[in-house]
Design a protein around this motif. Structure first.
Motif, PDB file in Angstrom:
ATOM      1  N   GLU A 176     100.381  46.770   2.228  1.00 35.25           N
ATOM      2  CA  GLU A 176      99.674  46.908   3.512  1.00 35.25           C
ATOM      3  C   GLU A 176      98.294  47.523   3.319  1.00 35.25           C
ATOM      4  O   GLU A 176      97.604  47.806   4.290  1.00 35.25           O
ATOM      5  N   ASP A 177      97.911  47.766   2.083  1.00 34.89           N
ATOM      6  CA  ASP A 177      96.595  48.352   1.795  1.00 34.89           C
ATOM      7  C   ASP A 177      95.701  47.276   1.177  1.00 34.89           C
ATOM      8  O   ASP A 177      95.797  46.962  -0.007  1.00 34.89           O
ATOM      9  N   LYS A 192     103.197  54.327  -4.614  1.00 33.44           N
ATOM     10  CA  LYS A 192     102.289  53.172  -4.664  1.00 33.44           C
ATOM     11  C   LYS A 192     100.853  53.600  -4.996  1.00 33.44           C
ATOM     12  O   LYS A 192     100.476  54.761  -4.773  1.00 33.44           O
ATOM     13  N   THR A 198     105.097  55.105   0.614  1.00 31.60           N
ATOM     14  CA  THR A 198     103.758  54.951   0.024  1.00 31.60           C
ATOM     15  C   THR A 198     103.495  55.883  -1.160  1.00 31.60           C
ATOM     16  O   THR A 198     102.582  55.623  -1.940  1.00 31.60           O
ATOM     17  N   ASN A 241     100.904  48.854  -2.606  1.00 36.43           N
ATOM     18  CA  ASN A 241     101.179  48.986  -1.181  1.00 36.43           C
ATOM     19  C   ASN A 241     100.647  47.706  -0.532  1.00 36.43           C
ATOM     20  O   ASN A 241      99.438  47.533  -0.375  1.00 36.43           O
ATOM     21  N   THR A 247      97.008  54.384  -4.973  1.00 37.81           N
ATOM     22  CA  THR A 247      95.918  54.681  -4.048  1.00 37.81           C
ATOM     23  C   THR A 247      94.624  54.688  -4.868  1.00 37.81           C
ATOM     24  O   THR A 247      94.632  55.092  -6.039  1.00 37.81           O
ATOM     25  N   CYS A 275      95.839  45.922  -2.680  1.00 35.61           N
ATOM     26  CA  CYS A 275      96.900  44.929  -2.926  1.00 35.61           C
ATOM     27  C   CYS A 275      96.372  43.556  -3.351  1.00 35.61           C
ATOM     28  O   CYS A 275      97.127  42.750  -3.881  1.00 35.61           O
TER      29      CYS A 275
END
Ligand code: COA
Length: 298
Positions: free
Chosen positions: A126-127, A185, A182, A124, A187, A131
């Motif tokens: 945006e994480d 993706k 998401t 992701n 976590t 990332c």
């Protein structure tokens, strides 16, 4: 894309650079190159291989297995056994163990054991907590039946109760309607994973040494999973290993999951640090949790 800095990434992870597969470049593309280089280094032709085991969490297709795609591209004949193994970042150790058992029981004579990943596809972007960490890559080894075994001992573990700390929460059997931008993706609760990794791998290395009646001085090289240089340093400190004994490539590759241990091995063999006859302790920790070690006479 995210609020971060080169300084933060270097200081907290030790990662300086990593590699991202090109558009359209898949897991098997990377794996085939690594496998060809392993065959070349071993002086073995593809047609002499009778087992292909690929560790990956990022296969090319749902099926056939990526190992079958690799088999076809390397022109390995049809009498071969080929399959994928999914054990996340510990995948290569699982694959090595399985291939070694095939060889010990006479089920195979020459095995290509590959770790290959395209984690850039499941990040992701945006994480910032994930990332910046992962990269794409592949590494491979060739195992061959011999009078003196090279893989001296392996220890494998899994604890599915910890799966929520590190996962990609979507898979095919949930159905495509549940696939969101998401859910496919990664976590991760990084700090919890960090502590669990140091704890589990620390205990594992001690156990591996004890099981083989060895002291840490007997091990020439510790080849750990390359998630974070601070994890490797904490582990070395806890176990009394000098960092001079630890192969570190996280700075060059980032965390390449199942590819990280064979990539580290390859770098250190090619730059001459790892020599024939030396004793190597490979170990890895990943989602599941899964963790494991392999004691190898190179
Ligand atoms: N850039 C800048 N800041 C960041 C960041 C980034 N890329 N990622 C996280 N941060 C921030 C956090 O938001 C947090 O901020 P806050 O204090 O304001 O909440 C702060 O940095 C500290 O976060 P924390 O998670 O405690 O950092 P950390 O020192 O544990 O480092 C990891 C984070 C992910 C690098 C580290 O936990 C790690 O490597 N974990 C294990 C990873 C791993 O092994 N994964 C795979 C196993 S196979």
């Amino acid at each position: 894309m995210v609020e971060t800095s080169d300084a933060w990434i270097r200081e907290r992870t030790g990662i300086i650079e990593r590699h991202i597969a090109a558009d359209g470049e898949t897991c098997s593309d990377l794996a085939v190159v690594a496998a060809q280089r392993a065959l070349e280094a071993a002086g073995i032709a593809g047609r002499e291989v009778d087992l292909v085991v690929l560790a990956t969490s990022t296969p090319d297709q749902v099926f056939p297995s990526t190992a079958c795609l690799i088999q076809e591209r390397l022109d390995i004949p049809g009498k071969t056994i080929a399959f994928d193994i999914a054990a996340a970042c510990c995948g290569f150790i699982y694959a090595l163990d399985v291939a070694d058992r095939f060889i010990r029981t006479g089920g195979a004579r020459r095995a290509l054991v590959i770790g290959a990943e395209t984690f850039s596809r499941i990040l992701n972007w945006e994480d910032r907590t994930t990332c910046v960490l992962f990269g794409d890559g592949a590494g491979a080894v060739l195992l061959e039946a011999a009078d003196e075994p090279g893989v001296l001992s392996t220890q494998l573990y899994a604890d599915g109760r910890q799966q929520a700390l590190l996962n990609v929460p979507w898979g095919i059997s949930q159905g495509y309607e549940r696939l969101t931008p998401t859910s496919g993706k990664i976590t991760m609760r990084g700090n919890d994973v960090f502590k669990a990794a140091v704890r589990s791998m620390g205990a594992l290395v001690d156990e591996t040494l004890q099981a083989n009646d060895l002291a840490r001085e007997d091990v020439d090289w510790l080849v750990p999973h390359q998630a974070n240089i601070r994890i490797m340093a904490a582990l070395a400190r806890k176990l009394g290993f000098s960092m001079e004994q630890v192969i570190v490539t996280a700075d060059r590759h980032g965390n390449t999951s199942a590819a990280s241990v064979p990539l580290a091995l390859d770098v250190a063999v090619r730059d001459g640090r790892i020599q024939r006859g030396q004793l190597l302790l490979l170990e890895a920790f990943g989602a599941g949790f899964t963790w494991g070690s392999a004691l190898v006479r190179y």
